[in-house]
Motif scaffolding. Structure first.
Motif, PDB file in Angstrom:
ATOM      1  N   ALA A  66       1.112  -1.168   0.073  1.00 26.32           N
ATOM      2  CA  ALA A  66      -0.124  -0.088  -0.023  1.00 26.32           C
ATOM      3  C   ALA A  66       0.731   1.018  -0.310  1.00 26.32           C
ATOM      4  O   ALA A  66       0.405   1.977  -0.886  1.00 26.32           O
ATOM      5  CB  ALA A  66      -0.531  -0.184   1.258  1.00 26.32           C
ATOM      6  N   THR A  67       1.963   1.155   0.932  1.00 32.51           N
ATOM      7  CA  THR A  67       2.734   2.298   0.672  1.00 32.51           C
ATOM      8  C   THR A  67       3.574   2.359  -0.576  1.00 32.51           C
ATOM      9  O   THR A  67       3.923   3.713  -1.341  1.00 32.51           O
ATOM     10  CB  THR A  67       3.715   1.724   1.850  1.00 32.51           C
ATOM     11  N   TYR A  68       4.341   1.331  -1.370  1.00 32.44           N
ATOM     12  CA  TYR A  68       4.870   1.884  -2.442  1.00 32.44           C
ATOM     13  C   TYR A  68       3.637   1.943  -3.258  1.00 32.44           C
ATOM     14  O   TYR A  68       4.337   2.817  -3.893  1.00 32.44           O
ATOM     15  CB  TYR A  68       4.929   0.064  -2.191  1.00 32.44           C
ATOM     16  N   LYS A  69       2.257   2.003  -3.532  1.00 32.17           N
ATOM     17  CA  LYS A  69       1.383   2.170  -4.571  1.00 32.17           C
ATOM     18  C   LYS A  69       1.601   3.532  -4.558  1.00 32.17           C
ATOM     19  O   LYS A  69       1.076   3.996  -5.660  1.00 32.17           O
ATOM     20  CB  LYS A  69       0.465   1.563  -4.311  1.00 32.17           C
ATOM     21  N   GLU A  70       1.429   3.968  -3.067  1.00 39.14           N
ATOM     22  CA  GLU A  70       0.480   5.455  -2.059  1.00 39.14           C
ATOM     23  C   GLU A  70       1.756   6.413  -3.310  1.00 39.14           C
ATOM     24  O   GLU A  70       1.776   7.816  -3.587  1.00 39.14           O
ATOM     25  CB  GLU A  70       0.896   6.103  -0.768  1.00 39.14           C
ATOM     26  N   TRP A  71       3.042   6.271  -2.599  1.00 41.55           N
ATOM     27  CA  TRP A  71       4.170   6.885  -3.710  1.00 41.55           C
ATOM     28  C   TRP A  71       4.191   6.721  -4.619  1.00 41.55           C
ATOM     29  O   TRP A  71       5.203   7.807  -5.495  1.00 41.55           O
ATOM     30  CB  TRP A  71       5.412   6.402  -2.731  1.00 41.55           C
ATOM     31  N   PHE A 107      -4.112   4.225  16.328  1.00 43.00           N
ATOM     32  CA  PHE A 107      -2.735   3.133  16.344  1.00 43.00           C
ATOM     33  C   PHE A 107      -3.222   2.289  17.557  1.00 43.00           C
ATOM     34  O   PHE A 107      -2.288   1.028  17.313  1.00 43.00           O
ATOM     35  CB  PHE A 107      -2.458   3.978  16.120  1.00 43.00           C
ATOM     36  N   MET A 108      -4.240   2.803  18.328  1.00 46.82           N
ATOM     37  CA  MET A 108      -3.720   1.946  19.965  1.00 46.82           C
ATOM     38  C   MET A 108      -4.729   0.891  19.637  1.00 46.82           C
ATOM     39  O   MET A 108      -4.962   0.264  20.971  1.00 46.82           O
ATOM     40  CB  MET A 108      -4.301   3.233  21.414  1.00 46.82           C
ATOM     41  N   LEU A 109      -5.784   1.461  19.164  1.00 42.84           N
ATOM     42  CA  LEU A 109      -7.267   0.554  19.102  1.00 42.84           C
ATOM     43  C   LEU A 109      -6.783  -1.184  18.317  1.00 42.84           C
ATOM     44  O   LEU A 109      -7.422  -1.275  17.453  1.00 42.84           O
ATOM     45  CB  LEU A 109      -8.625   0.873  18.414  1.00 42.84           C
ATOM     46  N   ARG A 110      -5.608  -0.674  17.410  1.00 41.69           N
ATOM     47  CA  ARG A 110      -5.443  -1.055  15.594  1.00 41.69           C
ATOM     48  C   ARG A 110      -4.930  -2.578  16.452  1.00 41.69           C
ATOM     49  O   ARG A 110      -4.127  -2.724  17.826  1.00 41.69           O
ATOM     50  CB  ARG A 110      -4.993  -1.131  14.783  1.00 41.69           C
ATOM     51  N   PRO A 111      -4.769  -3.785  15.738  1.00 41.61           N
ATOM     52  CA  PRO A 111      -4.320  -4.758  16.570  1.00 41.61           C
ATOM     53  C   PRO A 111      -2.820  -5.687  15.872  1.00 41.61           C
ATOM     54  O   PRO A 111      -1.772  -6.400  16.862  1.00 41.61           O
ATOM     55  CB  PRO A 111      -5.014  -6.468  15.443  1.00 41.61           C
ATOM     56  N   ILE A 112      -2.200  -4.376  15.827  1.00 40.47           N
ATOM     57  CA  ILE A 112      -1.064  -4.002  15.352  1.00 40.47           C
ATOM     58  C   ILE A 112      -0.132  -3.398  15.477  1.00 40.47           C
ATOM     59  O   ILE A 112      -0.963  -1.942  16.411  1.00 40.47           O
ATOM     60  CB  ILE A 112      -0.429  -4.341  13.893  1.00 40.47           C
ATOM     61  N   SER A 113       1.305  -3.087  16.349  1.00 39.97           N
ATOM     62  CA  SER A 113       1.196  -2.054  16.667  1.00 39.97           C
ATOM     63  C   SER A 113       1.746  -0.742  15.931  1.00 39.97           C
ATOM     64  O   SER A 113       2.122  -1.436  14.910  1.00 39.97           O
ATOM     65  CB  SER A 113       3.305  -2.759  17.768  1.00 39.97           C
ATOM     66  N   TYR A 114       2.383   0.548  16.572  1.00 42.40           N
ATOM     67  CA  TYR A 114       2.378   1.626  15.520  1.00 42.40           C
ATOM     68  C   TYR A 114       3.959   1.359  14.993  1.00 42.40           C
ATOM     69  O   TYR A 114       4.438   1.593  13.777  1.00 42.40           O
ATOM     70  CB  TYR A 114       1.975   2.840  16.448  1.00 42.40           C
ATOM     71  N   PHE A 115       4.917   0.533  15.940  1.00 41.81           N
ATOM     72  CA  PHE A 115       5.948   0.579  15.451  1.00 41.81           C
ATOM     73  C   PHE A 115       6.218  -0.307  14.394  1.00 41.81           C
ATOM     74  O   PHE A 115       7.267   0.122  13.330  1.00 41.81           O
ATOM     75  CB  PHE A 115       6.725  -0.031  16.155  1.00 41.81           C
ATOM     76  N   TYR A 116       5.283  -1.469  13.888  1.00 39.46           N
ATOM     77  CA  TYR A 116       5.818  -2.255  13.184  1.00 39.46           C
ATOM     78  C   TYR A 116       4.651  -1.449  12.447  1.00 39.46           C
ATOM     79  O   TYR A 116       5.553  -1.929  10.864  1.00 39.46           O
ATOM     80  CB  TYR A 116       4.934  -3.185  13.528  1.00 39.46           C
ATOM     81  N   TYR A 117       3.663  -0.833  12.157  1.00 36.32           N
ATOM     82  CA  TYR A 117       3.179  -0.521  10.953  1.00 36.32           C
ATOM     83  C   TYR A 117       4.160   0.760  10.594  1.00 36.32           C
ATOM     84  O   TYR A 117       4.811   0.638   8.790  1.00 36.32           O
ATOM     85  CB  TYR A 117       1.979   0.445  11.287  1.00 36.32           C
ATOM     86  N   ALA A 118       4.864   1.274  11.058  1.00 39.08           N
ATOM     87  CA  ALA A 118       5.948   2.122  10.568  1.00 39.08           C
ATOM     88  C   ALA A 118       6.797   1.853  10.208  1.00 39.08           C
ATOM     89  O   ALA A 118       7.267   2.141   8.700  1.00 39.08           O
ATOM     90  CB  ALA A 118       5.975   3.560  12.054  1.00 39.08           C
ATOM     91  N   ILE A 119       7.753   1.049  10.490  1.00 33.26           N
ATOM     92  CA  ILE A 119       8.695  -0.073  10.111  1.00 33.26           C
ATOM     93  C   ILE A 119       8.605  -0.588   8.201  1.00 33.26           C
ATOM     94  O   ILE A 119       8.899   0.169   7.354  1.00 33.26           O
ATOM     95  CB  ILE A 119       9.549  -0.315  10.705  1.00 33.26           C
ATOM     96  N   CYS A 120       7.407  -1.215   8.270  1.00 37.32           N
ATOM     97  CA  CYS A 120       6.756  -1.919   7.145  1.00 37.32           C
ATOM     98  C   CYS A 120       6.639  -0.473   5.766  1.00 37.32           C
ATOM     99  O   CYS A 120       7.293  -0.719   5.057  1.00 37.32           O
ATOM    100  CB  CYS A 120       5.717  -2.249   7.533  1.00 37.32           C
ATOM    101  N   GLN A 121       6.105   0.553   6.968  1.00 42.46           N
ATOM    102  CA  GLN A 121       5.766   2.038   5.413  1.00 42.46           C
ATOM    103  C   GLN A 121       7.251   2.137   5.315  1.00 42.46           C
ATOM    104  O   GLN A 121       7.138   2.140   3.442  1.00 42.46           O
ATOM    105  CB  GLN A 121       4.753   2.958   6.663  1.00 42.46           C
ATOM    106  N   LYS A 122       7.925   2.124   5.988  1.00 41.93           N
ATOM    107  CA  LYS A 122       9.448   2.474   5.828  1.00 41.93           C
ATOM    108  C   LYS A 122      10.391   1.855   4.764  1.00 41.93           C
ATOM    109  O   LYS A 122      10.647   2.381   3.895  1.00 41.93           O
ATOM    110  CB  LYS A 122      10.473   2.773   6.782  1.00 41.93           C
ATOM    111  N   ILE A 123      10.112   0.886   4.998  1.00 39.91           N
ATOM    112  CA  ILE A 123      10.718  -0.403   3.849  1.00 39.91           C
ATOM    113  C   ILE A 123       9.487  -0.259   2.765  1.00 39.91           C
ATOM    114  O   ILE A 123      10.352  -0.511   1.232  1.00 39.91           O
ATOM    115  CB  ILE A 123      10.041  -1.641   4.691  1.00 39.91           C
ATOM    116  N   GLY A 124       8.646  -0.190   2.610  1.00 39.11           N
ATOM    117  CA  GLY A 124       7.678   0.206   1.601  1.00 39.11           C
ATOM    118  C   GLY A 124       8.844   1.536   0.154  1.00 39.11           C
ATOM    119  O   GLY A 124       8.072   1.445  -0.674  1.00 39.11           O
ATOM    120  N   HIS A 125       8.458   2.210   0.990  1.00 41.08           N
ATOM    121  CA  HIS A 125       9.111   3.885   0.993  1.00 41.08           C
ATOM    122  C   HIS A 125      10.507   3.258  -0.238  1.00 41.08           C
ATOM    123  O   HIS A 125      10.379   4.105  -0.864  1.00 41.08           O
ATOM    124  CB  HIS A 125       8.943   4.758   1.903  1.00 41.08           C
TER     125      HIS A 125
END
Length: 273
Positions: free
Chosen positions: A18-23, A100-118
């Motif tokens: 999703a991050t790859y497509k967005e950017w 993000f506090m309500l999501r089943p994944i941590s924000y840390f994991y989400y953020a590093i996945c975003q960086k990888i896609g970017h």
């Protein structure tokens, strides 16, 4: 356990894609940064050519080696660039972090996945064009002395840049707006990491201080691993040893992140949500 791993992998794949497509939709914005590295390098060519006109070496480096150093700085920066500090403090300031506090994944994991896609997008939009330009136009030797250790060192730098920036972003729980701190930290990091100047140009007593700080492992160490030798503050280490020490500092920064995150999230009030 298998289901948990599969779930984590699905989140990883979906977020990266999703991050790859967005950017990718705004890749022209990223393409502009392709000019930044070469322009910075050309400035260094003029500066160091003038300096070397009266001498053959500077701190043991020839003009060719010095320009190679700055060429490697540029290409590594395209691989390790990170903006997690900006993103996190924005979510905290606007109150969006509460989702993000309500999501089943941590924000840390989400953020590093975003960086990888970017950075996967940056690999062909930024890194490859600049690498080819440096290799064939500027005639800079960008072939690693040891590809295996270089890849490991650059990967550890990738993680370390993320962790240090993320820790700056966490200060948003206390400061709300972190622009001033972030800019001050970026200047300190670039100077102490060797992105602006090789660390061997500093006086020896400063080099000894820099040796024990985590910043050298962001840029200076990957560059020296790329070049095939490491030396700082009169200390020479083999490539496997300095990479192992780099890995230790990654673990240390991860523990620092966990500590800051523990106390920071307790202060979040959801203002702006």
């Amino acid at each position: 356990m298998m289901n948990l791993c599969k779930k984590q992998f699905d989140v990883f794949r979906a977020t990266v894609f999703a991050t790859y497509k967005e950017w990718a939709a705004y890749r022209s914005h990223m393409a502009v940064s392709v000019l930044v590295g070469p322009v910075f390098f050309i400035v260094q060519v003029f500066i160091w050519s003038a300096i070397y006109s009266t001498r053959d070496t500077v701190t043991g480096l020839t003009l060719t080696q010095m320009l190679t150093y700055y060429g490697i700085v540029n290409v590594i920066n395209y691989l390790t660039y990170d903006s997690s500090d900006v993103d996190l403090q924005w979510h905290i300031r606007t109150g969006g972090f509460i989702t993000f506090m309500l999501r089943p994944i941590s924000y840390f994991y989400y953020a590093i996945c975003q960086k990888i896609g970017h950075r996967l997008l940056a690999l062909w939009v930024e890194f490859v064009p600049v690498y080819i330009l440096f290799l064939f136009v500027f005639k800079i030797n960008l072939v690693p002395a040891n590809l295996f250790w270089t890849l490991i060192s650059v990967f550890l730098s990738f993680i370390l840049v993320f962790l240090t920036n993320f820790c700056i972003g966490i200060t948003g729980f206390w400061l709300t707006k972190t622009e001033g701190l972030r800019r001050a930290f970026q200047v300190l990091r670039d100077v102490c990491a060797g992105s602006l100047l090789p660390l061997t140009l500093f006086p020896e007593f400063i080099q000894k201080i820099l040796f024990y700080m985590p910043f050298q492992f962001i840029a200076y160490v990957p560059i020296r691993v790329f070049m095939g030798s490491y030396e700082l503050a009169g200390i020479s280490m083999s490539i496997p040893k300095i990479v192992a020490l780099q890995a230790v500092y990654v673990v240390v920064m991860f523990l620092v992140y966990k500590l800051l995150w523990h106390f920071g999230t307790k202060r979040f009030t959801g203002v702006g949500a």
